[in-house]
Design a protein around this motif. Structure first.
Motif, PDB file in Angstrom:
ATOM      1  N   LYS A 200      33.378 -42.802  24.454  1.00  0.00           N
ATOM      2  CA  LYS A 200      34.627 -43.377  24.083  1.00  0.00           C
ATOM      3  C   LYS A 200      35.205 -44.256  25.386  1.00  0.00           C
ATOM      4  N   GLY A 201      35.082 -43.813  26.499  1.00  0.00           N
ATOM      5  CA  GLY A 201      35.432 -44.808  27.574  1.00  0.00           C
ATOM      6  C   GLY A 201      34.393 -45.934  27.730  1.00  0.00           C
ATOM      7  N   GLY A 202      33.265 -45.989  27.311  1.00  0.00           N
ATOM      8  CA  GLY A 202      32.678 -47.199  27.116  1.00  0.00           C
ATOM      9  C   GLY A 202      33.150 -48.296  26.091  1.00  0.00           C
ATOM     10  N   MET A 203      33.654 -47.537  24.907  1.00  0.00           N
ATOM     11  CA  MET A 203      34.333 -48.787  24.334  1.00  0.00           C
ATOM     12  C   MET A 203      35.608 -49.109  24.667  1.00  0.00           C
ATOM     13  N   GLU A 204      36.547 -48.396  25.437  1.00  0.00           N
ATOM     14  CA  GLU A 204      37.628 -48.693  26.129  1.00  0.00           C
ATOM     15  C   GLU A 204      37.525 -49.676  27.105  1.00  0.00           C
TER      16      GLU A 204
ATOM     17  N   GLU B 197      25.531 -62.849  25.109  1.00  0.00           N
ATOM     18  CA  GLU B 197      25.550 -61.919  26.130  1.00  0.00           C
ATOM     19  C   GLU B 197      26.196 -60.472  25.194  1.00  0.00           C
ATOM     20  N   PRO B 198      25.057 -59.917  24.674  1.00  0.00           N
ATOM     21  CA  PRO B 198      25.158 -58.508  24.184  1.00  0.00           C
ATOM     22  C   PRO B 198      25.659 -57.562  24.821  1.00  0.00           C
ATOM     23  N   PHE B 199      26.736 -56.677  24.675  1.00  0.00           N
ATOM     24  CA  PHE B 199      27.129 -55.759  25.329  1.00  0.00           C
ATOM     25  C   PHE B 199      26.861 -54.376  24.190  1.00  0.00           C
ATOM     26  N   ILE B 200      26.384 -53.271  24.854  1.00  0.00           N
ATOM     27  CA  ILE B 200      26.243 -52.210  23.795  1.00  0.00           C
ATOM     28  C   ILE B 200      26.850 -51.025  24.606  1.00  0.00           C
ATOM     29  N   VAL B 201      27.219 -49.847  23.891  1.00  0.00           N
ATOM     30  CA  VAL B 201      27.766 -48.649  24.195  1.00  0.00           C
ATOM     31  C   VAL B 201      26.587 -47.669  23.857  1.00  0.00           C
ATOM     32  N   ALA B 202      26.342 -46.917  24.824  1.00  0.00           N
ATOM     33  CA  ALA B 202      25.292 -45.605  24.588  1.00  0.00           C
ATOM     34  C   ALA B 202      25.966 -44.715  23.738  1.00  0.00           C
TER      35      ALA B 202
ATOM     36  N   PRO C 156      23.442 -45.173  30.893  1.00  0.00           N
ATOM     37  CA  PRO C 156      24.740 -45.560  31.290  1.00  0.00           C
ATOM     38  C   PRO C 156      25.647 -45.628  30.026  1.00  0.00           C
ATOM     39  N   ASP C 157      26.914 -45.807  30.256  1.00  0.00           N
ATOM     40  CA  ASP C 157      27.896 -45.654  29.048  1.00  0.00           C
ATOM     41  C   ASP C 157      27.973 -47.272  28.513  1.00  0.00           C
ATOM     42  N   VAL C 158      27.859 -48.417  29.150  1.00  0.00           N
ATOM     43  CA  VAL C 158      27.925 -49.738  28.811  1.00  0.00           C
ATOM     44  C   VAL C 158      26.975 -50.387  29.364  1.00  0.00           C
ATOM     45  N   VAL C 159      26.210 -51.197  28.737  1.00  0.00           N
ATOM     46  CA  VAL C 159      24.995 -51.924  29.189  1.00  0.00           C
ATOM     47  C   VAL C 159      25.298 -53.537  28.731  1.00  0.00           C
ATOM     48  N   ASP C 160      24.979 -54.478  29.492  1.00  0.00           N
ATOM     49  CA  ASP C 160      24.931 -55.926  29.285  1.00  0.00           C
ATOM     50  C   ASP C 160      23.513 -56.148  28.917  1.00  0.00           C
ATOM     51  N   ASN C 161      23.024 -55.772  27.861  1.00  0.00           N
ATOM     52  CA  ASN C 161      21.443 -55.777  27.462  1.00  0.00           C
ATOM     53  C   ASN C 161      21.241 -57.156  27.270  1.00  0.00           C
ATOM     54  N   SER C 162      20.953 -58.129  28.196  1.00  0.00           N
ATOM     55  CA  SER C 162      20.771 -59.426  28.131  1.00  0.00           C
ATOM     56  C   SER C 162      19.584 -59.838  29.053  1.00  0.00           C
ATOM     57  N   GLY C 163      19.076 -60.823  29.187  1.00  0.00           N
ATOM     58  CA  GLY C 163      18.131 -61.533  30.157  1.00  0.00           C
ATOM     59  C   GLY C 163      16.684 -61.479  29.132  1.00  0.00           C
ATOM     60  N   THR C 164      15.626 -61.843  29.875  1.00  0.00           N
ATOM     61  CA  THR C 164      14.357 -62.033  29.507  1.00  0.00           C
ATOM     62  C   THR C 164      13.798 -60.300  29.165  1.00  0.00           C
ATOM     63  N   LYS C 165      14.366 -59.556  30.185  1.00  0.00           N
ATOM     64  CA  LYS C 165      13.861 -58.231  30.006  1.00  0.00           C
ATOM     65  C   LYS C 165      14.747 -57.023  29.600  1.00  0.00           C
ATOM     66  N   PHE C 166      14.866 -57.177  28.239  1.00  0.00           N
ATOM     67  CA  PHE C 166      15.889 -56.464  27.869  1.00  0.00           C
ATOM     68  C   PHE C 166      15.459 -55.607  26.817  1.00  0.00           C
TER      69      PHE C 166
ATOM     70  N   ALA D 272      37.695 -38.962  33.049  1.00  0.00           N
ATOM     71  CA  ALA D 272      36.180 -39.296  32.874  1.00  0.00           C
ATOM     72  C   ALA D 272      35.625 -40.462  33.518  1.00  0.00           C
ATOM     73  N   GLY D 273      34.558 -40.478  34.094  1.00  0.00           N
ATOM     74  CA  GLY D 273      33.767 -41.521  34.786  1.00  0.00           C
ATOM     75  C   GLY D 273      33.247 -42.465  33.772  1.00  0.00           C
ATOM     76  N   VAL D 274      33.159 -43.769  33.908  1.00  0.00           N
ATOM     77  CA  VAL D 274      32.249 -44.740  33.264  1.00  0.00           C
ATOM     78  C   VAL D 274      31.222 -45.106  34.035  1.00  0.00           C
ATOM     79  N   GLU D 275      30.069 -45.290  33.336  1.00  0.00           N
ATOM     80  CA  GLU D 275      29.017 -46.245  34.147  1.00  0.00           C
ATOM     81  C   GLU D 275      28.475 -47.713  33.375  1.00  0.00           C
ATOM     82  N   VAL D 276      28.634 -48.473  34.303  1.00  0.00           N
ATOM     83  CA  VAL D 276      28.386 -49.771  33.409  1.00  0.00           C
ATOM     84  C   VAL D 276      27.136 -50.444  34.454  1.00  0.00           C
ATOM     85  N   VAL D 277      26.005 -51.139  33.544  1.00  0.00           N
ATOM     86  CA  VAL D 277      25.116 -51.742  34.117  1.00  0.00           C
ATOM     87  C   VAL D 277      25.273 -53.304  33.651  1.00  0.00           C
TER      88      VAL D 277
END
Length: 484
Positions: free
Chosen positions: A375-379, A363-368, A128-138, A73-78
């Motif tokens: 599961k791939g996002g957590m891995e 630098e907060p990372f979240i999994v959707a 997306p599966d994983v997001v670095d939910n950071s910055g001024t516009k998050f 299974a693919g994983v998308e990261v932003v």
């Protein structure tokens, strides 16, 4: 990382007299907890819903695959394209995942506008599966959680670590990392970077000028007068998008004056917390700095604009976290060595020592939860939290992670050495969480700080403005409340 005079494209190697173990030992001794060092944006428009029909159901669990990820299974990261860039992801973390799961395709992209880019996708059920939910516009963490958009990371934290199966992922993290990503008893956010906040300056310039780093407010103002006489703007920050850099400093001064419980009371929306004399005294002190020692034109500038001025020795002091050195590495000349000092004591009777600092896991990372492959996002995060993933991040960004002892034995850059040394010497460390809990309070504090510092505002008005917003949030039953 700062630039080497011999090779402007490479990192200058420092010879620090401390290492990651020393820093973490000190942080643990202080009982340090941390907070995401970011503000909030608009909430997602969605509410709870069913699991997407195309979501991966996972695969067989094994010692190499404890979370039961579907290996194909693919994983998308932003990634947020800020001070750390995204090379650490493309060069190191994505390959780590693909090495473990060769059949999986990992898609990575980056943006400076997390909220604008991703809120429509979360609202539309295609995040997306994983997001670095950071910055001024998050995106607003509280709203995401309230809308059931975030994956509970308990399984990740309880999974065996990549490096040592006898330890869970949680066991490998710096004290407080898990707690600060926990909302209403559940861990939803993984704060990956260990950050120390303070005031930054050019150590080479100070050495040349014979300027001594101040620890008292009187000495601070005396030095600002000397800097002004030398034709340099003594102090400044970027009002267009980095006013929270300054309000972190203002809150630091308030905590030093009145004690760390000042910040806890503010976080907990206690009645009159913003009207505390320590907050008012801090606001008054910093309003004077803005009026006498800065440039009001900075109000309309972005962070990189003011940071470039500092690299050119047009600005002496700049408030920030220890991502600053890496963010400016491409424009830092050989004549500039980043160094950080703690915020000076405002009064002679401050409750916290001048050495005290705000230190955070950020630098907060979240999994959707509604992504195609949670599961791939957590891995993916589990691989990031390996010692190899953490060391690679430090190599790429010049910043420490929340993985305990991961950078032991590594040479640190001058700025990172300076901030780590400040933490190791700190008699106390503290944090606040309102910026990650209440979007409107963070937004108001940014605007109120700009008004106070650059637009002739007063301490009384600052405190009244912030108290009014806090009271409104407290009364609003539609906003989920958090306490510590």
């Amino acid at each position: 990382m700062s630039l080497s005079p011999e090779n402007p494209g490479t990192a200058q190697i420092a010879k620090p007299d401390l290492n990651r173990r020393t820093v973490l030992k000190r942080a643990s001794a202080l009982g340090l907890l941390a907070v995401p060092a970011v503000g909030l944006l608009e909430a997602c428009a969605t509410s709870g819903g069913s699991t997407p029909s195309d979501q991966s159901t996972g695969g067989a669990k094994s010692s190499d695959n404890p979370l039961g990820v579907d290996p194909a299974a693919g994983v998308e990261v932003v990634i947020f394209a800020g001070g750390y860039g995204d090379a650490y992801a493309t060069k190191y973390h994505v390959p780590l995942y693909q090495k473990a799961f060769p059949k999986a395709k990992v898609t990575e992209s980056s943006t400076q506008d997390i909220q604008g880019t991703l809120q429509p996708r979360f609202s539309g059920g295609n995040p997306p599966d994983v997001v670095d939910n950071s910055g001024t516009k998050f995106m607003d963490f509280g709203a995401l959680i309230q809308d059931n958009q975030l994956q509970d990371l308990t399984d990740l934290l309880n999974a065996p670590s990549v490096d040592d199966a006898s330890k869970t992922v949680k066991d490998t993290l710096v004290d407080g990392t898990v707690e600060v990503g926990t909302y209403s008893g559940k861990p939803y956010v993984m704060n990956y970077v260990f950050t120390v906040y303070g005031i930054w300056y050019n150590a080479k310039l100070f050495q040349t000028k014979g300027w001594t780093v101040p620890t008292t407010w009187a000495d601070f103002k005396t030095l600002l007068d000397k800097i002004h006489a030398a034709g340099i703007t003594p102090y400044g920050y970027a009002g267009a998008n980095a006013s929270y850099y300054q309000y972190y400093v203002l809150m630091t001064s308030a905590a030093k004056i009145g004690g760390a419980d000042i910040l806890k009371n503010i976080d907990n929306l206690e009645d009159g917390a913003w009207m505390d004399p320590a907050v008012k005294q801090s606001a008054a002190a910093w309003a004077e700095i803005g009026a006498k020692y800065s440039d009001k034109a900075f109000l309309g500038l972005k962070h990189t604009d003011v940071q470039l001025k500092q690299d050119q020795d047009q600005v002496a002091f700049y408030p920030s976290g220890n991502w600053l050195e890496n963010e400016q590495k491409d424009s830092t000349p050989p004549t500039f060595n980043y160094a950080m000092m703690p915020v000076p004591s405002v009064t002679t009777s401050d409750k916290l020592d001048a050495s005290s600092v705000m230190a955070v896991a950020g630098e907060p990372f979240i999994v959707a939860a509604k992504g195609k492959n949670p599961k791939g996002g957590m891995e993916y995060l589990r691989r990031m939290l390996s010692k190899e993933g953490a060391k690679d991040f430090t190599t790429a960004t010049g910043s420490l992670t929340s993985v305990a002892h991961a950078s032991d034995g590594m040479s640190l850059s001058p700025g990172l050495t300076s901030s780590s040394d400040a933490l190791s010497k700190a008699k106390s460390a503290f944090y606040f969480r309102f910026d990650g809990w209440y979007k409107d309070l963070d937004t108001e504090c940014r605007a109120a700080t700009n008004e106070l510092f650059y637009q002739g505002g007063t301490a009384d008005h600052f405190c009244q403005r912030m108290q009014a917003k806090a009271d409104a949030i407290k009364k609003d039953k539609s906003i989920t409340k958090f306490t510590r």
